[in-house]
Motif scaffolding. Structure first.
Motif, mmCIF file in Angstrom:
data_model
loop_
_atom_site.group_PDB
_atom_site.id
_atom_site.type_symbol
_atom_site.label_atom_id
_atom_site.label_comp_id
_atom_site.label_asym_id
_atom_site.label_seq_id
_atom_site.Cartn_x
_atom_site.Cartn_y
_atom_site.Cartn_z
ATOM 1 N N LEU A 92 0.503 -1.329 -0.389
ATOM 2 C CA LEU A 92 0.144 0.166 -0.024
ATOM 3 C C LEU A 92 0.785 0.936 0.206
ATOM 4 C CD1 LEU A 92 -2.807 -1.221 2.364
ATOM 5 C CD2 LEU A 92 -3.044 -0.702 -0.035
ATOM 6 N N GLN A 93 2.087 0.815 0.971
ATOM 7 C CA GLN A 93 2.730 2.515 1.301
ATOM 8 C C GLN A 93 3.781 2.303 -0.362
ATOM 9 O OE1 GLN A 93 3.844 1.288 5.100
ATOM 10 N NE2 GLN A 93 3.003 2.991 5.867
ATOM 11 N N PHE A 94 4.270 1.166 -0.976
ATOM 12 C CA PHE A 94 5.643 1.671 -1.822
ATOM 13 C C PHE A 94 5.602 0.319 -3.178
ATOM 14 C CE2 PHE A 94 7.470 1.380 2.967
ATOM 15 C CZ PHE A 94 8.210 2.646 2.799
ATOM 16 N N ALA A 95 5.497 1.093 -3.746
ATOM 17 C CA ALA A 95 5.233 0.218 -5.017
ATOM 18 C C ALA A 95 6.885 -0.215 -5.556
ATOM 19 C CB ALA A 95 5.061 1.212 -6.308
ATOM 20 N N PRO A 96 7.648 -1.251 -6.115
ATOM 21 C CA PRO A 96 7.988 -2.186 -6.737
ATOM 22 C C PRO A 96 9.492 -0.941 -7.349
ATOM 23 C CG PRO A 96 6.985 -3.657 -7.286
ATOM 24 C CD PRO A 96 6.168 -1.826 -6.641
ATOM 25 N N ALA A 97 10.716 -1.230 -6.844
ATOM 26 C CA ALA A 97 11.759 0.069 -7.094
ATOM 27 C C ALA A 97 12.086 -0.510 -8.835
ATOM 28 C CB ALA A 97 13.242 -0.413 -6.567
ATOM 29 N N THR A 98 11.387 -2.070 -9.743
ATOM 30 C CA THR A 98 11.684 -1.992 -10.643
ATOM 31 C C THR A 98 10.692 -1.189 -11.189
ATOM 32 O OG1 THR A 98 10.449 -4.140 -10.173
ATOM 33 C CG2 THR A 98 12.507 -4.708 -10.064
ATOM 34 N N GLN A 99 9.580 -0.597 -11.020
ATOM 35 C CA GLN A 99 8.610 -0.021 -11.266
ATOM 36 C C GLN A 99 8.971 0.893 -12.091
ATOM 37 O OE1 GLN A 99 4.577 0.060 -9.987
ATOM 38 N NE2 GLN A 99 4.438 -1.856 -10.001
ATOM 39 N N MET A 100 10.180 1.342 -11.317
ATOM 40 C CA MET A 100 10.537 3.415 -11.703
ATOM 41 C C MET A 100 11.273 3.337 -13.232
ATOM 42 S SD MET A 100 12.587 5.007 -8.490
ATOM 43 C CE MET A 100 13.973 3.518 -7.982
ATOM 44 N N SER A 101 11.093 4.253 -13.617
ATOM 45 C CA SER A 101 12.227 4.114 -15.351
ATOM 46 C C SER A 101 12.876 4.920 -14.684
ATOM 47 C CB SER A 101 11.606 5.251 -16.029
ATOM 48 O OG SER A 101 10.865 6.889 -15.060
ATOM 49 N N ALA A 102 14.168 5.157 -16.326
ATOM 50 C CA ALA A 102 15.337 6.110 -15.705
ATOM 51 C C ALA A 102 15.147 6.988 -15.007
ATOM 52 C CB ALA A 102 16.285 6.093 -16.677
ATOM 53 N N ALA A 103 14.479 8.101 -15.322
ATOM 54 C CA ALA A 103 14.075 9.420 -15.247
ATOM 55 C C ALA A 103 13.065 9.857 -13.822
ATOM 56 C CB ALA A 103 12.800 9.685 -16.152
ATOM 57 N N ILE A 104 12.562 8.964 -13.325
ATOM 58 C CA ILE A 104 11.553 9.090 -12.719
ATOM 59 C C ILE A 104 13.050 8.183 -10.866
ATOM 60 C CG2 ILE A 104 10.345 7.467 -10.561
ATOM 61 C CD1 ILE A 104 8.533 6.757 -13.080
ATOM 62 N N LYS A 105 13.207 7.721 -11.256
ATOM 63 C CA LYS A 105 14.889 7.065 -10.485
ATOM 64 C C LYS A 105 16.338 8.125 -10.459
ATOM 65 C CE LYS A 105 18.068 3.455 -9.020
ATOM 66 N NZ LYS A 105 18.392 2.558 -9.330
ATOM 67 N N LYS A 106 16.085 8.674 -11.305
ATOM 68 C CA LYS A 106 17.132 10.054 -11.081
ATOM 69 C C LYS A 106 16.413 11.082 -10.255
ATOM 70 C CE LYS A 106 19.967 12.992 -14.658
ATOM 71 N NZ LYS A 106 19.970 13.664 -15.558
ATOM 72 N N ARG A 107 15.652 11.610 -10.354
ATOM 73 C CA ARG A 107 14.448 12.698 -9.887
ATOM 74 C C ARG A 107 14.240 12.677 -8.785
ATOM 75 N NH1 ARG A 107 9.956 12.802 -14.023
ATOM 76 N NH2 ARG A 107 8.140 11.450 -12.306
ATOM 77 N N SER A 108 14.368 11.501 -8.139
ATOM 78 C CA SER A 108 13.967 11.075 -7.076
ATOM 79 C C SER A 108 14.653 10.196 -5.911
ATOM 80 C CB SER A 108 13.653 9.354 -6.797
ATOM 81 O OG SER A 108 12.283 9.228 -8.099
ATOM 82 N N LEU A 109 14.115 10.824 -4.305
ATOM 83 C CA LEU A 109 15.769 11.265 -3.074
ATOM 84 C C LEU A 109 15.699 9.749 -3.155
ATOM 85 C CD1 LEU A 109 13.496 14.404 -1.516
ATOM 86 C CD2 LEU A 109 15.039 13.986 -3.137
ATOM 87 N N ARG A 110 16.879 8.935 -2.100
ATOM 88 C CA ARG A 110 17.177 8.045 -1.849
ATOM 89 C C ARG A 110 17.286 8.466 -0.762
ATOM 90 N NH1 ARG A 110 22.034 4.008 -2.883
ATOM 91 N NH2 ARG A 110 22.532 4.374 -0.765
ATOM 92 N N PHE A 111 16.804 6.808 0.455
ATOM 93 C CA PHE A 111 17.106 6.478 1.769
ATOM 94 C C PHE A 111 17.500 5.220 1.943
ATOM 95 C CE2 PHE A 111 13.657 10.182 0.804
ATOM 96 C CZ PHE A 111 13.498 11.128 1.958
ATOM 97 N N ASP A 112 18.278 6.141 2.978
ATOM 98 C CA ASP A 112 18.454 4.106 3.562
ATOM 99 C C ASP A 112 17.605 3.542 3.763
ATOM 100 O OD1 ASP A 112 21.239 4.969 2.353
ATOM 101 O OD2 ASP A 112 22.341 6.641 3.902
ATOM 102 N N SER A 113 17.005 3.563 4.000
ATOM 103 C CA SER A 113 15.820 2.861 5.237
ATOM 104 C C SER A 113 14.414 3.298 5.173
ATOM 105 C CB SER A 113 16.387 2.637 6.804
ATOM 106 O OG SER A 113 16.198 4.011 7.326
ATOM 107 N N GLN A 114 13.549 2.735 5.761
ATOM 108 C CA GLN A 114 12.174 3.361 5.305
ATOM 109 C C GLN A 114 12.234 3.960 7.098
ATOM 110 O OE1 GLN A 114 8.707 -0.390 5.519
ATOM 111 N NE2 GLN A 114 10.439 -1.308 3.978
ATOM 112 N N HIS A 115 12.611 3.984 7.559
ATOM 113 C CA HIS A 115 12.493 4.823 9.048
ATOM 114 C C HIS A 115 13.042 6.057 8.621
ATOM 115 C CE1 HIS A 115 12.082 5.591 13.419
ATOM 116 N NE2 HIS A 115 13.949 5.842 13.232
#
Length: 192
Positions: free
Chosen positions: A28-51
């Motif tokens: 419900l909270q997260f989509a699998p990272a495999t669904q991200m395009s290269a453009a989405i991954k580039k503009r996304s903020l990356r966090f080291d953990s869910q917390h």
């Protein structure tokens, strides 16, 4: 065994307000990272953990308009000397007044002594690792960040920091509001 709660990267796309996680299946909270395009991954903020991601979202939700939230700010805690190179403490989240530009604040933090007094460091800590213990010791030894300007958000109750600098995700909104009221002039222009 270490909980996956802490070891999974989370990506947040601020354009679509959608979160992705390094898993094969979604939730419900997260989509699998495999669904991200290269453009989405580039503009996304990356966090080291869910917390860390959840703390970021709670802080953003409760942040007054006159303050801004910065990520991954380096504080110089031990300047280069005869014994070795500069030692930096990388704070996960830092709240500063909106009147201070991000570039200026980052430059100030990289100096041995800096003039910015009003800031709050928020450190999401899920598991008290050896690295986390070392970061705590460096912070305490440096006196660079006063304990009143530090807030550790723990997932478990293993942190050995004073209670005024410690909270849980559930208590974060109230503790954050109290810290902001103590450190910043909320709702007023700087200098009034």
């Amino acid at each position: 065994m270490t909980s996956k709660y802490n070891n999974t990267f989370v990506y947040f796309d601020p354009v679509t307000n959608r979160a992705y996680k390094d898993t094969l299946t979604g939730s419900l909270q997260f989509a699998p990272a495999t669904q991200m395009s290269a453009a989405i991954k580039k503009r996304s903020l990356r966090f080291d953990s869910q917390h860390e991601y959840f703390v970021y979202r709670v802080v953003l939700l409760h942040l007054p308009a006159n303050l801004q939230l910065l990520r991954q700010v380096n504080f110089l805690v031990i300047p280069k000397n005869n014994f070795g190179n500069n030692v930096f403490y990388r704070a996960d989240l830092v709240i500063v007044e909106s009147s201070i530009t991000e570039k200026t604040f980052r430059i100030e933090c990289a100096k041995p002594y800096f003039s910015t007094e009003k800031f709050l460091v928020i450190e999401p800590k899920g598991i008290l690792t050896e690295v986390a213990k070392l970061k705590h010791a460096i912070l305490c030894a440096s006196n660079k960040i006063p304990i009143a300007q530090l807030l550790f958000v723990e997932m478990n109750h293993l942190l050995t920091v004073p209670s005024e600098a410690r909270t849980t995700l559930k208590q974060l909104p109230d503790k954050l509001q109290a810290k902001i009221n103590d450190l910043f002039t909320v709702g007023k222009q700087h200098g009034n």
